[in-house]
Scaffold this motif. Structure first.
Motif, PDB file in Angstrom:
ATOM      1  N   ASP A 329      38.093 -16.747  -4.019  1.00 30.77           N
ATOM      2  CA  ASP A 329      39.528 -16.845  -4.299  1.00 30.77           C
ATOM      3  C   ASP A 329      39.787 -18.212  -4.916  1.00 30.77           C
ATOM      4  OD1 ASP A 329      40.268 -14.316  -2.876  1.00 30.77           O
ATOM      5  OD2 ASP A 329      39.490 -15.445  -1.159  1.00 30.77           O
ATOM      6  N   PRO A 330      40.483 -18.265  -6.055  1.00 24.14           N
ATOM      7  CA  PRO A 330      40.674 -19.545  -6.738  1.00 24.14           C
ATOM      8  C   PRO A 330      41.361 -20.590  -5.860  1.00 24.14           C
ATOM      9  CG  PRO A 330      41.301 -17.714  -8.153  1.00 24.14           C
ATOM     10  CD  PRO A 330      41.086 -17.140  -6.791  1.00 24.14           C
ATOM     11  N   ALA A 331      41.031 -21.844  -6.107  1.00 21.86           N
ATOM     12  CA  ALA A 331      41.669 -22.975  -5.435  1.00 21.86           C
ATOM     13  C   ALA A 331      42.460 -23.765  -6.467  1.00 21.86           C
ATOM     14  CB  ALA A 331      40.621 -23.863  -4.778  1.00 21.86           C
ATOM     15  N   GLU A 332      43.394 -24.555  -5.990  1.00 24.35           N
ATOM     16  CA  GLU A 332      44.320 -25.249  -6.887  1.00 24.35           C
ATOM     17  C   GLU A 332      44.145 -26.757  -6.829  1.00 24.35           C
ATOM     18  OE1 GLU A 332      48.902 -25.946  -6.319  1.00 24.35           O
ATOM     19  OE2 GLU A 332      48.618 -23.952  -7.169  1.00 24.35           O
ATOM     20  N   GLY A 333      44.124 -27.391  -8.012  1.00 23.48           N
ATOM     21  CA  GLY A 333      44.194 -28.840  -8.079  1.00 23.48           C
ATOM     22  C   GLY A 333      42.978 -29.561  -7.541  1.00 23.48           C
ATOM     23  N   ILE A 334      41.788 -29.065  -7.837  1.00 25.94           N
ATOM     24  CA  ILE A 334      40.561 -29.692  -7.353  1.00 25.94           C
ATOM     25  C   ILE A 334      40.057 -30.667  -8.413  1.00 25.94           C
ATOM     26  CG2 ILE A 334      38.266 -29.283  -6.426  1.00 25.94           C
ATOM     27  CD1 ILE A 334      40.685 -28.127  -4.813  1.00 25.94           C
ATOM     28  N   ALA A 335      39.751 -31.889  -7.986  1.00 27.79           N
ATOM     29  CA  ALA A 335      39.407 -32.940  -8.943  1.00 27.79           C
ATOM     30  C   ALA A 335      37.979 -33.411  -8.759  1.00 27.79           C
ATOM     31  CB  ALA A 335      40.353 -34.128  -8.763  1.00 27.79           C
ATOM     32  N   PRO A 336      37.301 -33.770  -9.849  1.00 27.52           N
ATOM     33  CA  PRO A 336      36.008 -34.437  -9.732  1.00 27.52           C
ATOM     34  C   PRO A 336      36.133 -35.686  -8.858  1.00 27.52           C
ATOM     35  CG  PRO A 336      36.394 -33.773 -12.003  1.00 27.52           C
ATOM     36  CD  PRO A 336      37.682 -33.531 -11.263  1.00 27.52           C
ATOM     37  N   GLY A 337      35.119 -35.920  -8.054  1.00 27.90           N
ATOM     38  CA  GLY A 337      35.147 -37.036  -7.110  1.00 27.90           C
ATOM     39  C   GLY A 337      35.430 -36.585  -5.695  1.00 27.90           C
ATOM     40  N   GLN A 338      36.141 -35.453  -5.537  1.00 23.69           N
ATOM     41  CA  GLN A 338      36.376 -34.923  -4.201  1.00 23.69           C
ATOM     42  C   GLN A 338      35.079 -34.367  -3.637  1.00 23.69           C
ATOM     43  OE1 GLN A 338      40.752 -33.172  -5.454  1.00 23.69           O
ATOM     44  NE2 GLN A 338      39.659 -32.119  -3.836  1.00 23.69           N
ATOM     45  N   ALA A 339      35.049 -34.247  -2.317  1.00 24.82           N
ATOM     46  CA  ALA A 339      33.881 -33.680  -1.654  1.00 24.82           C
ATOM     47  C   ALA A 339      34.094 -32.200  -1.392  1.00 24.82           C
ATOM     48  CB  ALA A 339      33.613 -34.393  -0.333  1.00 24.82           C
ATOM     49  N   VAL A 340      33.039 -31.412  -1.594  1.00 27.72           N
ATOM     50  CA  VAL A 340      33.027 -30.029  -1.145  1.00 27.72           C
ATOM     51  C   VAL A 340      32.115 -29.984   0.082  1.00 27.72           C
ATOM     52  CG1 VAL A 340      31.219 -29.512  -2.863  1.00 27.72           C
ATOM     53  CG2 VAL A 340      32.418 -27.635  -1.697  1.00 27.72           C
ATOM     54  N   VAL A 341      32.673 -29.533   1.198  1.00 23.16           N
ATOM     55  CA  VAL A 341      31.912 -29.456   2.448  1.00 23.16           C
ATOM     56  C   VAL A 341      31.682 -27.987   2.776  1.00 23.16           C
ATOM     57  CG1 VAL A 341      31.862 -30.033   4.906  1.00 23.16           C
ATOM     58  CG2 VAL A 341      32.812 -31.654   3.250  1.00 23.16           C
ATOM     59  N   VAL A 342      30.425 -27.655   3.048  1.00 21.75           N
ATOM     60  CA  VAL A 342      29.986 -26.267   3.199  1.00 21.75           C
ATOM     61  C   VAL A 342      29.878 -25.916   4.684  1.00 21.75           C
ATOM     62  CG1 VAL A 342      28.165 -24.625   2.636  1.00 21.75           C
ATOM     63  CG2 VAL A 342      28.695 -26.480   1.043  1.00 21.75           C
ATOM     64  N   TYR A 343      30.436 -24.755   5.050  1.00 25.11           N
ATOM     65  CA  TYR A 343      30.416 -24.286   6.439  1.00 25.11           C
ATOM     66  C   TYR A 343      29.827 -22.878   6.505  1.00 25.11           C
ATOM     67  CZ  TYR A 343      33.902 -27.929   7.558  1.00 25.11           C
ATOM     68  OH  TYR A 343      34.566 -29.111   7.735  1.00 25.11           O
ATOM     69  N   VAL A 344      29.129 -22.606   7.599  1.00 23.97           N
ATOM     70  CA  VAL A 344      28.802 -21.239   8.000  1.00 23.97           C
ATOM     71  C   VAL A 344      29.430 -21.063   9.373  1.00 23.97           C
ATOM     72  CG1 VAL A 344      27.000 -19.629   8.670  1.00 23.97           C
ATOM     73  CG2 VAL A 344      26.690 -21.069   6.655  1.00 23.97           C
ATOM     74  N   GLY A 345      30.498 -20.292   9.425  1.00 26.20           N
ATOM     75  CA  GLY A 345      31.274 -20.235  10.660  1.00 26.20           C
ATOM     76  C   GLY A 345      31.894 -21.597  10.907  1.00 26.20           C
ATOM     77  N   THR A 346      31.665 -22.144  12.101  1.00 29.36           N
ATOM     78  CA  THR A 346      32.177 -23.478  12.411  1.00 29.36           C
ATOM     79  C   THR A 346      31.154 -24.566  12.125  1.00 29.36           C
ATOM     80  OG1 THR A 346      31.407 -23.371  14.714  1.00 29.36           O
ATOM     81  CG2 THR A 346      33.646 -22.554  14.244  1.00 29.36           C
ATOM     82  N   ARG A 347      29.943 -24.186  11.730  1.00 27.71           N
ATOM     83  CA  ARG A 347      28.867 -25.171  11.529  1.00 27.71           C
ATOM     84  C   ARG A 347      28.931 -25.786  10.135  1.00 27.71           C
ATOM     85  NH1 ARG A 347      23.647 -24.907   9.405  1.00 27.71           N
ATOM     86  NH2 ARG A 347      23.799 -22.630   9.159  1.00 27.71           N
ATOM     87  N   VAL A 348      28.808 -27.098  10.083  1.00 27.90           N
ATOM     88  CA  VAL A 348      28.764 -27.807   8.810  1.00 27.90           C
ATOM     89  C   VAL A 348      27.334 -27.782   8.281  1.00 27.90           C
ATOM     90  CG1 VAL A 348      29.191 -29.974   7.610  1.00 27.90           C
ATOM     91  CG2 VAL A 348      30.632 -29.321   9.544  1.00 27.90           C
ATOM     92  N   VAL A 349      27.165 -27.233   7.086  1.00 28.91           N
ATOM     93  CA  VAL A 349      25.849 -27.179   6.455  1.00 28.91           C
ATOM     94  C   VAL A 349      25.570 -28.483   5.723  1.00 28.91           C
ATOM     95  CG1 VAL A 349      24.417 -25.950   4.769  1.00 28.91           C
ATOM     96  CG2 VAL A 349      26.020 -24.683   6.223  1.00 28.91           C
ATOM     97  N   GLY A 350      26.571 -29.029   5.054  1.00 34.09           N
ATOM     98  CA  GLY A 350      26.416 -30.271   4.317  1.00 34.09           C
ATOM     99  C   GLY A 350      27.555 -30.453   3.339  1.00 34.09           C
ATOM    100  N   SER A 351      27.379 -31.395   2.429  1.00 33.64           N
ATOM    101  CA  SER A 351      28.447 -31.719   1.492  1.00 33.64           C
ATOM    102  C   SER A 351      27.853 -32.143   0.156  1.00 33.64           C
ATOM    103  CB  SER A 351      29.313 -32.851   2.044  1.00 33.64           C
ATOM    104  OG  SER A 351      28.568 -34.060   2.110  1.00 33.64           O
ATOM    105  N   ALA A 352      28.703 -32.198  -0.856  1.00 36.05           N
ATOM    106  CA  ALA A 352      28.317 -32.699  -2.178  1.00 36.05           C
ATOM    107  C   ALA A 352      29.580 -33.203  -2.862  1.00 36.05           C
ATOM    108  CB  ALA A 352      27.647 -31.609  -3.011  1.00 36.05           C
ATOM    109  N   THR A 353      29.390 -33.992  -3.915  1.00 30.61           N
ATOM    110  CA  THR A 353      30.517 -34.579  -4.642  1.00 30.61           C
ATOM    111  C   THR A 353      30.784 -33.779  -5.907  1.00 30.61           C
ATOM    112  OG1 THR A 353      29.956 -36.784  -3.816  1.00 30.61           O
ATOM    113  CG2 THR A 353      31.408 -36.661  -5.741  1.00 30.61           C
ATOM    114  N   ILE A 354      32.013 -33.288  -6.055  1.00 30.09           N
ATOM    115  CA  ILE A 354      32.381 -32.443  -7.194  1.00 30.09           C
ATOM    116  C   ILE A 354      32.324 -33.260  -8.489  1.00 30.09           C
ATOM    117  CG2 ILE A 354      34.228 -31.069  -8.223  1.00 30.09           C
ATOM    118  CD1 ILE A 354      35.172 -30.485  -5.325  1.00 30.09           C
ATOM    119  N   THR A 355      31.632 -32.722  -9.482  1.00 34.29           N
ATOM    120  CA  THR A 355      31.527 -33.383 -10.787  1.00 34.29           C
ATOM    121  C   THR A 355      32.297 -32.651 -11.875  1.00 34.29           C
ATOM    122  OG1 THR A 355      29.472 -32.164 -11.241  1.00 34.29           O
ATOM    123  CG2 THR A 355      29.262 -34.359 -10.267  1.00 34.29           C
ATOM    124  N   ALA A 356      32.493 -31.331 -11.721  1.00 31.95           N
ATOM    125  CA  ALA A 356      33.187 -30.548 -12.746  1.00 31.95           C
ATOM    126  C   ALA A 356      33.737 -29.281 -12.132  1.00 31.95           C
ATOM    127  CB  ALA A 356      32.241 -30.203 -13.901  1.00 31.95           C
TER     128      ALA A 356
END
Length: 368
Positions: A329-356
């Protein structure tokens, strides 16, 4: 029993976390981080953290708990890794999250490294998150019980080694319980307001603070067709998704508000357009940091794209140091430099820095 450093910010959460660690039988030493060579240049009173008042509050809490207390000077590391990075990211047209950077480079790298070198076993903080031991024996980072206070997003930068030496006593509590406990323990910070905004921007004026450091960098604000709407003094004063403060004067043809869609830092061009053009469904990211093993193959998951933001269903694929996220589902107003944090259920898998990001084409299905 473990020998622990309690990172005491001067707030109620870190004070109660330290108290619980003491009560659990650990040998606890309180530490307050001096992050500025001139503390008065940072937030004072209840508006932020890292101020002179906060150091005093932390010391008084340690006295009540009967634990040793020290101030560690981390001002050089903080300036190099957090403040300078913040300025450089905005100068490059990106929107960073300094709290993630601080957790990654200061609170759970420099502090933990120093603690381990001094013979401590780990660090205890007042973050709202849960740690569990998984079936593989790895330490898993999970969302806190109090969804409104959950801080797993800003902890998504932690590695397995850092998680093994971390303690988050507040993960199973709600904020009202924590404040009530602080009052029972006679901690003066029981009613102290939570900190907000960026601690090193003293008056909360990010654009003004950046202007002092980057100077005037004139550019233009344009419509999507390239029509110049007005000039500006620095693209760093704008973020993707911004609506207020554009001062465009001339209304759009349809009379609807316009939002910042793109920032080109070299030319200083800020492009604005209708809200629907903010929608994206593909993210590319780098600098992945995994809390455990990296995903092996496409991962059906959810992602969070800003602190206290909504979760989005997604598929994540990893190719070495590159991460590709396709949102269901599309998201709104996401900018390079923000972090994307990945979850499976409540567990945090990891993160990365958005470039594009890739935008959904309005009127052409979902853009795929």
């Amino acid at each position: 029993m473990a020998r622990l450093v309690a990172a005491m910010s001067g707030g109620v959460d870190s004070a109660v976390a330290a108290a619980r660690a003491v009560e659990a039988g650990h040998d606890v030493t309180g530490v307050h981080l001096a992050l500025s060579r001139n503390p008065r240049s940072y937030r004072s009173g209840a508006r932020g953290c890292c101020s002179i008042e906060d150091a005093g509050d932390a010391r008084r809490a340690a006295d009540v708990l009967g634990i040793p207390f020290y101030v560690w000077d981390m001002s050089t590391e903080f300036a190099d890794e957090v403040v300078d990075d913040f300025v450089a990211e905005y100068a490059a047209g990106r929107t960073p999250n300094p709290c993630l950077r601080c957790n990654e480079k200061i609170k759970f790298a420099a502090v933990l490294d120093r603690a381990l070198a001094l013979g401590f076993d780990g660090v205890v903080t007042g973050h709202y998150a849960l740690l569990e031991t998984g079936a593989s024996g790895d330490v898993e980072l999970h969302r806190a019980q109090d969804a409104g206070k959950d801080q797993s997003y800003v902890l998504g930068v932690l590695t397995q080694e850092q998680l093994r030496h971390s303690h988050f006593p507040l993960g199973g509590s709600v904020k009202t319980e924590v404040r009530a406990e602080a009052a029972r323990r006679d901690l003066q910070v029981a009613t102290k307001p939570d900190s907000h905004d960026i601690c090193f921007v003293a008056d909360g004026d990010n654009a003004g603070w950046l202007a002092e450091r980057l100077g005037p960098r004139p550019g233009t604000i344009v419509d999507e067709d390239g029509t110049v709407l007005r000039e500006h003094d620095g693209a760093y004063a704008y973020t993707i998704g911004q609506r207020r403060g554009l001062r465009l004067g001339v209304p759009a043809d349809d009379g609807k508000p316009r939002f910042v869609l793109d920032i080109e830092p070299v030319s200083g061009t800020v492009t604005v357009g209708p809200r629907e053009r903010l929608l994206v469904d593909v993210l590319e990211a780098d600098r992945p940091l995994w809390c455990g093993p990296a995903p092996d193959g496409p991962l059906e998951c959810t992602v969070q794209l800003r602190a206290h933001g909504a979760e989005h269903r997604a598929v994540v694929e990893v190719d070495g140091g590159l991460v590709r996220v396709r949102l269901h589902d599309p998201a709104e107003g996401i900018a390079p430099g923000q972090a994307v944090v990945v979850y499976v259920g409540t567990r945090v898998v990891g993160s990365a820095t958005i470039t594009a990001t890739s935008r959904v084409e309005v009127g052409v299905g979902d853009g795929r």
